[in-house]
Design a protein around this motif. Structure first.
Motif, PDB file in Angstrom:
ATOM      1  N   GLU A  76       5.022  -6.225   3.580  1.00 30.50           N
ATOM      2  CA  GLU A  76       4.795  -6.433   1.943  1.00 30.50           C
ATOM      3  C   GLU A  76       5.556  -6.446   0.817  1.00 30.50           C
ATOM      4  OE1 GLU A  76       3.862  -9.323  -0.429  1.00 30.50           O
ATOM      5  OE2 GLU A  76       2.402  -9.315   1.949  1.00 30.50           O
ATOM      6  N   PRO A  77       6.748  -7.156   0.831  1.00 31.57           N
ATOM      7  CA  PRO A  77       7.868  -6.937  -0.986  1.00 31.57           C
ATOM      8  C   PRO A  77       6.292  -5.999  -2.003  1.00 31.57           C
ATOM      9  CG  PRO A  77       8.499  -8.389   0.863  1.00 31.57           C
ATOM     10  CD  PRO A  77       6.651  -8.105   0.958  1.00 31.57           C
ATOM     11  N   SER A  78       5.905  -7.002  -2.491  1.00 28.01           N
ATOM     12  CA  SER A  78       4.589  -6.913  -3.797  1.00 28.01           C
ATOM     13  C   SER A  78       4.507  -5.194  -3.792  1.00 28.01           C
ATOM     14  CB  SER A  78       4.052  -8.104  -3.649  1.00 28.01           C
ATOM     15  OG  SER A  78       2.764  -7.627  -3.054  1.00 28.01           O
ATOM     16  N   LEU A  79       4.418  -4.900  -2.639  1.00 33.65           N
ATOM     17  CA  LEU A  79       4.076  -3.802  -2.474  1.00 33.65           C
ATOM     18  C   LEU A  79       4.779  -2.862  -2.835  1.00 33.65           C
ATOM     19  CD1 LEU A  79       0.913  -3.947   0.032  1.00 33.65           C
ATOM     20  CD2 LEU A  79       0.415  -3.925  -2.545  1.00 33.65           C
ATOM     21  N   HIS A  80       5.836  -3.255  -3.192  1.00 30.13           N
ATOM     22  CA  HIS A  80       6.928  -1.679  -2.663  1.00 30.13           C
ATOM     23  C   HIS A  80       6.726  -1.400  -4.362  1.00 30.13           C
ATOM     24  CE1 HIS A  80       9.444  -3.761   0.742  1.00 30.13           C
ATOM     25  NE2 HIS A  80       7.303  -2.853   0.864  1.00 30.13           N
ATOM     26  N   THR A 104      -8.185  -1.694  -3.237  1.00 28.64           N
ATOM     27  CA  THR A 104      -6.898  -1.819  -3.583  1.00 28.64           C
ATOM     28  C   THR A 104      -6.748  -3.564  -3.235  1.00 28.64           C
ATOM     29  OG1 THR A 104      -5.946   0.387  -3.140  1.00 28.64           O
ATOM     30  CG2 THR A 104      -4.613  -1.545  -3.821  1.00 28.64           C
ATOM     31  N   LYS A 105      -6.499  -4.297  -4.426  1.00 28.32           N
ATOM     32  CA  LYS A 105      -7.262  -5.803  -3.843  1.00 28.32           C
ATOM     33  C   LYS A 105      -5.792  -6.385  -3.144  1.00 28.32           C
ATOM     34  CE  LYS A 105      -9.972  -7.480  -7.793  1.00 28.32           C
ATOM     35  NZ  LYS A 105      -9.573  -7.889  -9.275  1.00 28.32           N
ATOM     36  N   GLN A 106      -4.642  -6.138  -3.287  1.00 34.97           N
ATOM     37  CA  GLN A 106      -3.814  -6.090  -2.840  1.00 34.97           C
ATOM     38  C   GLN A 106      -3.326  -6.225  -1.468  1.00 34.97           C
ATOM     39  OE1 GLN A 106      -3.494  -4.239  -5.767  1.00 34.97           O
ATOM     40  NE2 GLN A 106      -2.290  -4.877  -6.563  1.00 34.97           N
ATOM     41  N   ILE A 107      -4.157  -4.803  -0.734  1.00 29.71           N
ATOM     42  CA  ILE A 107      -3.914  -3.940   0.430  1.00 29.71           C
ATOM     43  C   ILE A 107      -4.972  -4.839   1.362  1.00 29.71           C
ATOM     44  CG2 ILE A 107      -4.004  -2.524   1.695  1.00 29.71           C
ATOM     45  CD1 ILE A 107      -2.940  -0.542   0.233  1.00 29.71           C
ATOM     46  N   TRP A 108      -6.337  -5.413   0.637  1.00 28.49           N
ATOM     47  CA  TRP A 108      -7.721  -6.107   0.915  1.00 28.49           C
ATOM     48  C   TRP A 108      -6.630  -7.565   1.562  1.00 28.49           C
ATOM     49  CZ3 TRP A 108     -11.244  -5.140   4.134  1.00 28.49           C
ATOM     50  CH2 TRP A 108     -11.893  -5.887   4.153  1.00 28.49           C
ATOM     51  N   ALA A 109      -6.685  -8.041   0.696  1.00 29.01           N
ATOM     52  CA  ALA A 109      -5.783  -9.406   0.697  1.00 29.01           C
ATOM     53  C   ALA A 109      -5.005  -9.581   2.211  1.00 29.01           C
ATOM     54  CB  ALA A 109      -4.936 -10.072  -0.237  1.00 29.01           C
ATOM     55  N   ARG A 110      -3.523  -8.154   1.648  1.00 29.21           N
ATOM     56  CA  ARG A 110      -2.961  -9.285   2.861  1.00 29.21           C
ATOM     57  C   ARG A 110      -3.639  -8.588   4.169  1.00 29.21           C
ATOM     58  NH1 ARG A 110       1.066 -10.934   4.831  1.00 29.21           N
ATOM     59  NH2 ARG A 110       2.344  -9.571   5.537  1.00 29.21           N
ATOM     60  N   LEU A 111      -4.440  -7.511   4.633  1.00 30.10           N
ATOM     61  CA  LEU A 111      -5.376  -7.165   5.209  1.00 30.10           C
ATOM     62  C   LEU A 111      -5.578  -8.357   6.104  1.00 30.10           C
ATOM     63  CD1 LEU A 111      -6.024  -4.897   7.736  1.00 30.10           C
ATOM     64  CD2 LEU A 111      -7.476  -4.128   6.643  1.00 30.10           C
ATOM     65  N   LEU A 112      -6.880  -8.922   4.987  1.00 29.39           N
ATOM     66  CA  LEU A 112      -7.236 -10.070   5.729  1.00 29.39           C
ATOM     67  C   LEU A 112      -6.435 -11.153   5.973  1.00 29.39           C
ATOM     68  CD1 LEU A 112     -10.464 -10.449   3.133  1.00 29.39           C
ATOM     69  CD2 LEU A 112     -10.387 -10.048   5.295  1.00 29.39           C
ATOM     70  N   GLN A 113      -5.155 -11.549   5.695  1.00 32.57           N
ATOM     71  CA  GLN A 113      -4.155 -12.588   5.901  1.00 32.57           C
ATOM     72  C   GLN A 113      -3.226 -12.298   7.067  1.00 32.57           C
ATOM     73  OE1 GLN A 113      -1.023 -13.049   3.376  1.00 32.57           O
ATOM     74  NE2 GLN A 113       0.278 -14.359   4.564  1.00 32.57           N
ATOM     75  N   LEU A 114      -3.601 -10.931   7.333  1.00 34.59           N
ATOM     76  CA  LEU A 114      -2.891 -10.135   8.982  1.00 34.59           C
ATOM     77  C   LEU A 114      -3.763 -10.818   9.366  1.00 34.59           C
ATOM     78  CD1 LEU A 114      -1.278  -6.617   8.036  1.00 34.59           C
ATOM     79  CD2 LEU A 114       0.080  -8.956   8.748  1.00 34.59           C
ATOM     80  N   LEU A 115      -5.095 -10.228   9.458  1.00 33.05           N
ATOM     81  CA  LEU A 115      -6.338 -10.402  10.711  1.00 33.05           C
ATOM     82  C   LEU A 115      -6.721 -12.420  11.057  1.00 33.05           C
ATOM     83  CD1 LEU A 115      -8.778  -8.208   9.494  1.00 33.05           C
ATOM     84  CD2 LEU A 115      -7.890  -7.781  11.712  1.00 33.05           C
ATOM     85  N   THR A 116      -6.073 -12.763  10.381  1.00 34.83           N
ATOM     86  CA  THR A 116      -6.797 -14.035  10.219  1.00 34.83           C
ATOM     87  C   THR A 116      -5.782 -14.412  11.011  1.00 34.83           C
ATOM     88  OG1 THR A 116      -8.021 -14.632   8.110  1.00 34.83           O
ATOM     89  CG2 THR A 116      -7.333 -16.901   8.877  1.00 34.83           C
TER      90      THR A 116
END
Length: 315
Positions: free
Chosen positions: A55-59, A299-311
């Motif tokens: 996720e580039p936004s987490l860099h 951390t909202k960014q990590i949680w959102a990205r994880l949910l996206q990957l699982l979806t």
């Protein structure tokens, strides 16, 4: 055949790790939660690394420090837990002298590294809250890399005397270590000479490194709280303080078991050995397991990205 209780040998070829003395019959049962926690720690920390890389936004500085923490947790837990499980499952108790010293170095150096990273993360929170407009100028990629290098060098150098001092002592009592890994104090107890130098150095290390790190964290949060209380509304204060909750939880997960374990090893002579070892195992397992959970949930960014990957996987 020589008697290990009376014969001096500067470098014994092997040590014998007992696991958790007094609870041998329960080793299999104890291994179940330990194995589960180790699996969660490995999966959680690799997930953090994977998400931040993808996720580039987490860099950014905060997530770079989080990745450093994840790598440290992986190395520290992997330095001890697989050997502990092999003792519990396969009765594989032997460890060579060189492997014992290597394990000692990795455990203690990465423990100090983890503490140093938490100080860096406290500085990150200080810069983000107290100097939000200058945050990107204060914590550039170059500064983050230098902080990371300083943490690694400090931890590596200050831990170097441990194996060198331990290697020079003669061992005549026994080669049996009443623990599941080669901790500094556990190995020192087997030496049959004056070990005050090693003991004092270990105590100095505990007080100077952990004490200094906790001092810098306390100073950072004093300045952070002062900045928070200057905010105009209660909602703004709560929202700002909420960005520090994950870090405060990570600090508690590391320092409380670490300090309790270190102090009991040195001064808790009446504490049953199996209790001491179980406390040590908490320090080895709980922080690496909790850190990815804490930061993943908070951390909202990590949680959102994880949910996206699982979806995406489900699709």
């Amino acid at each position: 055949m020589s008697d290990t209780n009376t014969t001096y040998f500067t470098n014994p070829s092997t040590f014998i790790l007992l696991g958790i003395p007094g609870l041998e019959t329960a080793h299999i049962w104890i291994s179940i939660p330990f194995c589960a926690m180790y699996a969660i720690a490995v999966l959680g920390n690799f997930t953090i690394l994977f998400i931040v890389k993808r996720e580039p936004s987490l860099h950014g500085p905060m997530f770079y420090f989080l990745c450093m923490l994840a790598v440290t947790d992986l190395v520290m837990s992997t330095s001890t837990i697989p050997k502990m499980l092999s003792i519990f499952w396969f009765n594989s108790r032997e460890i060579s002298f060189s492997a014992c010293l290597t394990q000692m170095y990795f455990v203690h150096s990465f423990s100090k590294m983890e503490s140093g990273i938490l100080v860096a993360m406290a500085f990150d929170r200080y810069a983000a809250i107290c100097h939000p407009l200058r945050y990107s100028m204060i914590l550039t990629n170059s500064v983050v890399a230098k902080i990371g290098l300083a943490v690694v060098l400090r931890s590596g150098i200050i831990t170097l005397p441990y194996p060198f001092l331990v290697r020079q002592w003669p061992y005549c009592r026994t080669n049996i270590i009443s623990h599941f890994y080669c901790g500094h104090i556990a190995v020192l107890k087997l030496a049959c000479t004056d070990i005050r130098i090693s003991s004092y150095f270990g105590l100095f290390n505990l007080i100077s490194v952990s004490g200094m790190d906790m001092f810098f964290i306390a100073v950072s949060y004093t300045l952070i709280l002062r900045a928070i209380f200057r905010l105009p509304t209660k909602d703004a204060r709560l929202k700002t303080f909420g960005t520090c909750i994950s870090h405060l939880c990570a600090i508690s997960a590391l320092y409380i078991p670490d300090l309790v374990s270190s102090l009991i090893q040195r001064f808790g002579h009446n504490v049953p050995l199996h209790v001491l070892i179980l406390i040590t195992s908490v320090y080895q397992l709980v922080p690496p397991m909790l850190h990815p959970i804490i930061y993943g949930v908070r951390t909202k960014q990590i949680w959102a990205r994880l949910l996206q990957l699982l979806t995406h996987k489900e699709i």
